[in-house]
Design an enzyme around this catalytic site. Structure first.
Site, PDB file in Angstrom:
ATOM      1  N   MET A  28      37.870  42.829  31.092  1.00 42.43           N
ATOM      2  CA  MET A  28      38.371  41.464  30.915  1.00 42.43           C
ATOM      3  C   MET A  28      37.467  40.682  29.965  1.00 42.43           C
ATOM      4  O   MET A  28      37.498  39.446  29.930  1.00 42.43           O
ATOM      5  CB  MET A  28      38.463  40.750  32.261  1.00 42.43           C
ATOM      6  CG  MET A  28      39.460  41.441  33.206  1.00 42.43           C
ATOM      7  SD  MET A  28      40.165  40.344  34.437  1.00 42.43           S
ATOM      8  CE  MET A  28      38.701  39.830  35.314  1.00 42.43           C
ATOM      9  N   GLY A  34      26.751  46.193  31.810  1.00 48.03           N
ATOM     10  CA  GLY A  34      27.574  47.070  32.648  1.00 48.03           C
ATOM     11  C   GLY A  34      28.716  47.662  31.834  1.00 48.03           C
ATOM     12  O   GLY A  34      28.962  48.871  31.846  1.00 48.03           O
ATOM     13  N   HIS A  35      29.411  46.783  31.092  1.00 45.05           N
ATOM     14  CA  HIS A  35      30.520  47.260  30.251  1.00 45.05           C
ATOM     15  C   HIS A  35      30.007  48.255  29.194  1.00 45.05           C
ATOM     16  O   HIS A  35      30.658  49.247  28.896  1.00 45.05           O
ATOM     17  CB  HIS A  35      31.185  46.083  29.521  1.00 45.05           C
ATOM     18  CG  HIS A  35      31.824  45.075  30.428  1.00 45.05           C
ATOM     19  ND1 HIS A  35      31.341  43.799  30.561  1.00 45.05           N
ATOM     20  CD2 HIS A  35      32.912  45.143  31.229  1.00 45.05           C
ATOM     21  CE1 HIS A  35      32.101  43.119  31.405  1.00 45.05           C
ATOM     22  NE2 HIS A  35      33.061  43.910  31.834  1.00 45.05           N
ATOM     23  N   GLN A  59      45.846  39.317  38.490  1.00 45.93           N
ATOM     24  CA  GLN A  59      44.859  39.661  39.515  1.00 45.93           C
ATOM     25  C   GLN A  59      44.061  38.461  40.014  1.00 45.93           C
ATOM     26  O   GLN A  59      43.146  38.612  40.811  1.00 45.93           O
ATOM     27  CB  GLN A  59      43.924  40.777  39.034  1.00 45.93           C
ATOM     28  CG  GLN A  59      42.958  40.387  37.949  1.00 45.93           C
ATOM     29  CD  GLN A  59      42.211  41.613  37.429  1.00 45.93           C
ATOM     30  OE1 GLN A  59      42.793  42.483  36.792  1.00 45.93           O
ATOM     31  NE2 GLN A  59      40.916  41.688  37.704  1.00 45.93           N
ATOM     32  N   GLY A 148      33.762  51.130  36.555  1.00 44.63           N
ATOM     33  CA  GLY A 148      32.450  50.916  37.155  1.00 44.63           C
ATOM     34  C   GLY A 148      32.491  51.012  38.668  1.00 44.63           C
ATOM     35  O   GLY A 148      33.427  50.515  39.313  1.00 44.63           O
ATOM     36  N   LYS A 150      30.558  49.371  40.372  1.00 45.99           N
ATOM     37  CA  LYS A 150      30.294  47.993  40.794  1.00 45.99           C
ATOM     38  C   LYS A 150      31.497  47.425  41.565  1.00 45.99           C
ATOM     39  O   LYS A 150      31.353  46.693  42.532  1.00 45.99           O
ATOM     40  CB  LYS A 150      29.997  47.152  39.542  1.00 45.99           C
ATOM     41  CG  LYS A 150      30.300  45.683  39.616  1.00 45.99           C
ATOM     42  CD  LYS A 150      29.173  44.930  40.231  1.00 45.99           C
ATOM     43  CE  LYS A 150      29.338  43.430  40.229  1.00 45.99           C
ATOM     44  NZ  LYS A 150      30.616  42.869  39.952  1.00 45.99           N
ATOM     45  N   VAL A 177      25.163  48.760  36.764  1.00 48.17           N
ATOM     46  CA  VAL A 177      24.011  48.330  35.963  1.00 48.17           C
ATOM     47  C   VAL A 177      23.535  46.982  36.519  1.00 48.17           C
ATOM     48  O   VAL A 177      24.354  46.090  36.782  1.00 48.17           O
ATOM     49  CB  VAL A 177      24.401  48.204  34.480  1.00 48.17           C
ATOM     50  CG1 VAL A 177      23.243  47.664  33.659  1.00 48.17           C
ATOM     51  CG2 VAL A 177      24.854  49.558  33.947  1.00 48.17           C
ATOM     52  N   ARG A 188      30.674  37.009  35.857  1.00 52.06           N
ATOM     53  CA  ARG A 188      30.601  35.760  36.634  1.00 52.06           C
ATOM     54  C   ARG A 188      29.156  35.277  36.841  1.00 52.06           C
ATOM     55  O   ARG A 188      28.959  34.152  37.314  1.00 52.06           O
ATOM     56  CB  ARG A 188      31.296  35.929  37.981  1.00 52.06           C
ATOM     57  CG  ARG A 188      32.818  36.052  37.839  1.00 52.06           C
ATOM     58  CD  ARG A 188      33.532  36.002  39.178  1.00 52.06           C
ATOM     59  NE  ARG A 188      34.961  35.847  39.014  1.00 52.06           N
ATOM     60  CZ  ARG A 188      35.846  36.858  39.019  1.00 52.06           C
ATOM     61  NH1 ARG A 188      35.424  38.086  39.171  1.00 52.06           N
ATOM     62  NH2 ARG A 188      37.139  36.614  38.869  1.00 52.06           N
TER      63      ARG A 188
HETATM   64  P1  AMP Z   1      35.724  43.501  34.295  1.00 55.45           P
HETATM   65  O1  AMP Z   1      35.612  43.095  32.864  1.00 55.45           O
HETATM   66  O2  AMP Z   1      34.902  42.684  35.236  1.00 55.45           O
HETATM   67  O3  AMP Z   1      37.158  43.664  34.744  1.00 55.45           O
HETATM   68  O4  AMP Z   1      35.085  44.961  34.391  1.00 55.45           O
HETATM   69  C1  AMP Z   1      35.519  45.992  33.546  1.00 55.45           C
HETATM   70  C2  AMP Z   1      34.882  47.274  34.003  1.00 55.45           C
HETATM   71  O5  AMP Z   1      33.465  47.143  33.947  1.00 55.45           O
HETATM   72  C3  AMP Z   1      35.228  47.648  35.454  1.00 55.45           C
HETATM   73  O6  AMP Z   1      35.450  49.044  35.528  1.00 55.45           O
HETATM   74  C4  AMP Z   1      33.988  47.236  36.210  1.00 55.45           C
HETATM   75  O7  AMP Z   1      33.784  47.964  37.392  1.00 55.45           O
HETATM   76  C5  AMP Z   1      32.916  47.552  35.184  1.00 55.45           C
HETATM   77  N1  AMP Z   1      31.685  46.809  35.462  1.00 55.45           N
HETATM   78  C6  AMP Z   1      31.540  45.479  35.635  1.00 55.45           C
HETATM   79  N2  AMP Z   1      30.260  45.174  35.925  1.00 55.45           N
HETATM   80  C7  AMP Z   1      29.574  46.340  35.940  1.00 55.45           C
HETATM   81  C8  AMP Z   1      28.211  46.697  36.187  1.00 55.45           C
HETATM   82  N3  AMP Z   1      27.283  45.782  36.474  1.00 55.45           N
HETATM   83  N4  AMP Z   1      27.873  47.996  36.115  1.00 55.45           N
HETATM   84  C9  AMP Z   1      28.799  48.952  35.831  1.00 55.45           C
HETATM   85  N5  AMP Z   1      30.095  48.679  35.577  1.00 55.45           N
HETATM   86  C10 AMP Z   1      30.480  47.394  35.647  1.00 55.45           C
END
Ligand code: AMP
Length: 302
Positions: A28, A34-35, A59, A148, A150, A177, A188
């Site tokens: 997103m 992490g990404h 979502q 992730g 996470k 991460v 966030r």
């Molecule tokens: P989001 O942009 O929050 O929807 O996350 C996109 C992807 O990044 C999802 O697969 C999350 O699980 C992963 N993700 C977000 N934060 C982390 C993190 N700290 N470590 C590893 N993967 C992450």
């Protein structure tokens, strides 16, 4: 690096890449370390890496942070470019849902996976996630998709969808991460504006690490370990803005609650710090590894 907004342009490129091995990272945006680790993993399994950036309205609940969710397009594109991503798919809602997204065919995950933890406080959240992920899988047709750990419940929902619907994609997990002090990286985290909020956010990590420690010391029952961790971590100081939403334990494969702690246990936590909602989790035995200041890895204690 290609940046593509329309489905038509995307499909034309995907057709040209029909002999490539596609590794896909759905996000997103508001990208962080992490990404980036997901993109690195994608590079190691695919010949082309596709990242999608889409803040998925489906979502978010009506009182959640869809409007204020951080949108950092230019920085995100620079990061993707610097990592060697081949294509960023950047659709808007009009492109993805031309008939509107209020009345829509949706993917409803099994009730036992979603009537707990984040699914309880965010009704419909995982239906929104599964629906958009299936739609993106249909468009991108990846051989690999990286998610992730996470977001452990999300990971369980996606893996189950892929299995139940026989989707021809391999779901690859990527470890969480963290910041140097243990806080899991999250888009966030940028909402945590004061030092006090930031301090209280670290309690999630400390609860997880404390339960790991209790397990190492021989504690075997979930209830006992969760209770003791809450008492020892949350009663040691004043945390006026910290509201625990859940602290629980599930089996790593089934994602169903477990009363006994063993090597297959995953501990999950969610809390509100003021109006910022954060989640975290760990396997009971997983070393909570963090980057030190030089980028090398070190293991952190409570
Ligand atoms: P989001 O942009 O929050 O929807 O996350 C996109 C992807 O990044 C999802 O697969 C999350 O699980 C992963 N993700 C977000 N934060 C982390 C993190 N700290 N470590 C590893 N993967 C992450």
């Amino acid at each position: 690096m290609k940046i593509v907004e329309s489905i038509e342009s995307f499909s034309a490129i995907r057709q040209r890449w029909k002999n490539e091995t596609i590794a896909f990272v759905p996000t997103m945006g508001a990208l962080h370390g992490g990404h980036l680790s997901l993109m690195e993993k994608a590079k190691s399994v695919g010949s082309k890496v596709i990242v999608s950036i889409y803040v998925n309205p489906l979502q978010f609940g009506p009182n959640e942070d869809f409007q204020r969710y951080p949108r950092t397009r230019e920085a995100d594109l620079e990061l993707c470019e610097s990592l060697g991503v081949d294509l960023v798919f950047y659709p808007d809602t009009q492109a993805l849902h031309p008939k509107g997204w209020v009345s829509l065919t949706q993917v409803v995950p099994p009730i036992e996976l979603v009537n707990q933890f984040c699914g309880l406080s965010r009704p419909g959240h995982f239906t929104g996630v599964a629906t958009i992920v299936l739609k993106l899988f249909q468009l991108v047709q990846p051989q690999f998709a990286i998610f992730g750990e996470k977001d452990a419940q999300q990971f369980a929902v996606i893996r189950r969808m892929v299995s139940d619907l026989n989707l021809p994609v391999q779901i690859v997990p990527a470890p969480t991460v963290r910041e140097p002090d243990g806080l899991a990286k999250s888009s966030r985290n940028s909402y945590l504006s004061s030092a006090s909020d930031r301090h209280q956010a670290r309690l999630l990590f400390r609860l997880l690490a404390t339960i790991q420690e209790l397990y190492k010391q021989g504690m075997e029952t979930t209830d006992e370990a969760l209770k003791l961790a809450m008492e020892s971590v949350l009663n040691e100081g004043l945390y006026p803005d910290f509201q625990l939403e859940y602290l629980g334990a599930v089996h790593r494969e089934t994602f169903l609650p477990t009363e006994i702690l063993d090597e297959d246990t995953r501990i999950l936590v969610a809390a509100q710090i003021g109006n910022v909602r954060l989640i975290d989790n760990t396997l009971i035995n997983e070393p909570l590894v963090l980057p030190d200041r030089d980028g090398a890895l070190m293991q952190l204690t409570v």
